[in-house]
Design a protein around this motif. Structure first.
Motif, PDB file in Angstrom:
ATOM      1  N   TYR A   1      49.914  18.879  46.834  1.00 11.25           N
ATOM      2  CA  TYR A   1      50.740  18.490  45.699  1.00 11.25           C
ATOM      3  C   TYR A   1      50.719  16.971  45.559  1.00 11.25           C
ATOM      4  O   TYR A   1      50.768  16.238  46.561  1.00 11.25           O
ATOM      5  CB  TYR A   1      52.183  18.949  45.896  1.00 11.25           C
ATOM      6  CG  TYR A   1      52.378  20.441  45.757  1.00 11.25           C
ATOM      7  CD1 TYR A   1      52.193  21.077  44.532  1.00 11.25           C
ATOM      8  CD2 TYR A   1      52.756  21.207  46.851  1.00 11.25           C
ATOM      9  CE1 TYR A   1      52.381  22.444  44.401  1.00 11.25           C
ATOM     10  CE2 TYR A   1      52.946  22.575  46.728  1.00 11.25           C
ATOM     11  CZ  TYR A   1      52.758  23.180  45.495  1.00 11.25           C
ATOM     12  OH  TYR A   1      52.942  24.535  45.369  1.00 11.25           O
ATOM     13  N   SER A   2      50.653  16.517  44.343  1.00  8.69           N
ATOM     14  CA  SER A   2      50.665  15.084  44.066  1.00  8.69           C
ATOM     15  C   SER A   2      51.948  14.479  44.634  1.00  8.69           C
ATOM     16  O   SER A   2      53.042  14.976  44.398  1.00  8.69           O
ATOM     17  CB  SER A   2      50.600  14.870  42.552  1.00  8.69           C
ATOM     18  OG  SER A   2      50.674  13.501  42.268  1.00  8.69           O
ATOM     19  N   GLY A   3      51.799  13.412  45.390  1.00 13.74           N
ATOM     20  CA  GLY A   3      52.949  12.724  45.981  1.00 13.74           C
ATOM     21  C   GLY A   3      53.332  13.226  47.366  1.00 13.74           C
ATOM     22  O   GLY A   3      54.256  12.693  47.977  1.00 13.74           O
ATOM     23  N   ALA A   4      52.632  14.235  47.880  1.00 15.79           N
ATOM     24  CA  ALA A   4      52.978  14.801  49.191  1.00 15.79           C
ATOM     25  C   ALA A   4      52.910  13.748  50.294  1.00 15.79           C
ATOM     26  O   ALA A   4      53.813  13.660  51.131  1.00 15.79           O
ATOM     27  CB  ALA A   4      52.065  15.979  49.519  1.00 15.79           C
ATOM     28  N   GLU A   5      51.870  12.933  50.273  1.00 16.71           N
ATOM     29  CA  GLU A   5      51.752  11.919  51.324  1.00 16.71           C
ATOM     30  C   GLU A   5      52.864  10.887  51.210  1.00 16.71           C
ATOM     31  O   GLU A   5      53.429  10.461  52.217  1.00 16.71           O
ATOM     32  CB  GLU A   5      50.382  11.236  51.287  1.00 16.71           C
ATOM     33  CG  GLU A   5      50.202  10.266  52.439  1.00 16.71           C
ATOM     34  CD  GLU A   5      48.790   9.734  52.582  1.00 16.71           C
ATOM     35  OE1 GLU A   5      48.500   9.157  53.636  1.00 16.71           O
ATOM     36  OE2 GLU A   5      47.984   9.877  51.642  1.00 16.71           O
ATOM     37  N   ASP A   6      53.224  10.505  50.002  1.00 16.88           N
ATOM     38  CA  ASP A   6      54.323   9.546  49.819  1.00 16.88           C
ATOM     39  C   ASP A   6      55.635  10.103  50.361  1.00 16.88           C
ATOM     40  O   ASP A   6      56.414   9.381  50.983  1.00 16.88           O
ATOM     41  CB  ASP A   6      54.489   9.194  48.334  1.00 16.88           C
ATOM     42  CG  ASP A   6      53.304   8.422  47.785  1.00 16.88           C
ATOM     43  OD1 ASP A   6      52.620   7.722  48.569  1.00 16.88           O
ATOM     44  OD2 ASP A   6      53.054   8.532  46.572  1.00 16.88           O
ATOM     45  N   LEU A   7      55.873  11.386  50.138  1.00 16.46           N
ATOM     46  CA  LEU A   7      57.086  12.018  50.642  1.00 16.46           C
ATOM     47  C   LEU A   7      57.097  12.027  52.170  1.00 16.46           C
ATOM     48  O   LEU A   7      58.105  11.691  52.793  1.00 16.46           O
ATOM     49  CB  LEU A   7      57.214  13.449  50.096  1.00 16.46           C
ATOM     50  CG  LEU A   7      58.434  14.239  50.577  1.00 16.46           C
ATOM     51  CD1 LEU A   7      59.735  13.558  50.144  1.00 16.46           C
ATOM     52  CD2 LEU A   7      58.381  15.667  50.042  1.00 16.46           C
ATOM     53  N   LEU A   8      55.969  12.373  52.771  1.00 16.14           N
ATOM     54  CA  LEU A   8      55.887  12.385  54.237  1.00 16.14           C
ATOM     55  C   LEU A   8      56.090  10.989  54.815  1.00 16.14           C
ATOM     56  O   LEU A   8      56.791  10.824  55.816  1.00 16.14           O
ATOM     57  CB  LEU A   8      54.543  12.960  54.687  1.00 16.14           C
ATOM     58  CG  LEU A   8      54.350  14.441  54.425  1.00 16.14           C
ATOM     59  CD1 LEU A   8      52.914  14.849  54.707  1.00 16.14           C
ATOM     60  CD2 LEU A   8      55.324  15.283  55.225  1.00 16.14           C
ATOM     61  N   LYS A   9      55.494   9.993  54.185  1.00  9.52           N
ATOM     62  CA  LYS A   9      55.674   8.605  54.637  1.00  9.52           C
ATOM     63  C   LYS A   9      57.153   8.218  54.607  1.00  9.52           C
ATOM     64  O   LYS A   9      57.664   7.605  55.546  1.00  9.52           O
ATOM     65  CB  LYS A   9      54.895   7.633  53.738  1.00  9.52           C
ATOM     66  CG  LYS A   9      53.444   7.532  54.011  1.00  9.52           C
ATOM     67  CD  LYS A   9      52.817   6.508  53.060  1.00  9.52           C
ATOM     68  CE  LYS A   9      51.329   6.540  53.084  1.00  9.52           C
ATOM     69  NZ  LYS A   9      50.718   5.624  52.113  1.00  9.52           N
ATOM     70  N   LYS A  10      57.825   8.566  53.514  1.00  7.12           N
ATOM     71  CA  LYS A  10      59.240   8.230  53.354  1.00  7.12           C
ATOM     72  C   LYS A  10      60.091   8.904  54.435  1.00  7.12           C
ATOM     73  O   LYS A  10      60.934   8.264  55.060  1.00  7.12           O
ATOM     74  CB  LYS A  10      59.728   8.645  51.961  1.00  7.12           C
ATOM     75  CG  LYS A  10      61.181   8.339  51.713  1.00  7.12           C
ATOM     76  CD  LYS A  10      61.607   8.724  50.312  1.00  7.12           C
ATOM     77  CE  LYS A  10      63.080   8.359  50.102  1.00  7.12           C
ATOM     78  NZ  LYS A  10      63.501   8.606  48.725  1.00  7.12           N
ATOM     79  N   LEU A  11      59.864  10.195  54.651  1.00  9.59           N
ATOM     80  CA  LEU A  11      60.640  10.929  55.655  1.00  9.59           C
ATOM     81  C   LEU A  11      60.359  10.397  57.055  1.00  9.59           C
ATOM     82  O   LEU A  11      61.270  10.262  57.879  1.00  9.59           O
ATOM     83  CB  LEU A  11      60.334  12.418  55.571  1.00  9.59           C
ATOM     84  CG  LEU A  11      60.746  13.110  54.269  1.00  9.59           C
ATOM     85  CD1 LEU A  11      60.234  14.548  54.239  1.00  9.59           C
ATOM     86  CD2 LEU A  11      62.250  13.068  54.063  1.00  9.59           C
TER      87      LEU A  11
END
Length: 186
Positions: free
Chosen positions: A72-82
């Motif tokens: 999903y688009s943005g999945a890596e950004d979400l993981l980085k944030k968490l």
């Protein structure tokens, strides 16, 4: 869905034909999908020329090495944030162990996870591990039915459903998010 379409292409067939085979040979028999087993079935039925097997395996390897394209688009950004905020991240994948290892092996985002847990039929081992956790559990998933079962088994957990083909596979009243929206909420 894009991944399944490309996977069907690996076997030189349409997504609808691949889906029909998936239902017939795996889902109806309650067997977890594995591309090697599928290839054996196709060869046994004479639907794949044995001389084409190396080419199919090569295309499958290329697909799995580029699997990040199908996140999903943005999945890596979400993981980085968490990860940055200190959350312990666990990737739980259910299905044929060999197939799950192959898919996860090509993921570049696996580096964000503290633990990767694979389960074929016995998801309870994974859930028992989480039950011992005294911290809040957040379930981020695109499968509503699976998420609610996990929450019930765990006795806790906040579910964030991600929009996808299985996000409404049972009746529920939860909001369904895009990854972009989750970045704002979490």
């Amino acid at each position: 869905m894009k991944f399944k379409k490309k996977l069907a292409g690996v076997f030189n067939m349409s997504a609808s034909k691949w889906n029909m085979d998936y239902k017939k040979y795996f889902k109806a028999k309650k067997i977890n999908y594995n591309s090697k087993n599928y290839l054996k079935i196709l060869k046994k039925e004479g639907r794949i020329d044995i001389n084409k097997e190396p080419k199919i395996n090569s295309r499958l390897k290329i697909l799995l090495n580029n699997i990040d394209k199908y996140l999903y688009s943005g999945a890596e950004d979400l993981l980085k944030k968490l990860k940055k905020r200190g959350d312990k991240l666990i990737l739980a994948s259910f299905g044929n162990l060999e197939w799950q290892k192959e898919k996860i092996g090509g993921l570049k985002i696996k580096k964000y996870f503290n633990k990767i847990i694979l389960a074929d039929k016995n998801k309870h081992l994974f859930l028992n591990l989480l039950k011992k956790n005294k911290k809040d559990i957040i379930i981020i998933n695109d499968n509503a039915q699976e998420s609610f079962k996990m929450k019930k088994e765990l006795g806790q957990g906040k579910i964030y459903l991600v929009h996808g083909p299985y996000s409404n596979n049972i009746k529920h009243s939860l909001k369904v998010y895009s990854i972009k929206d989750l970045l704002k909420v979490l």
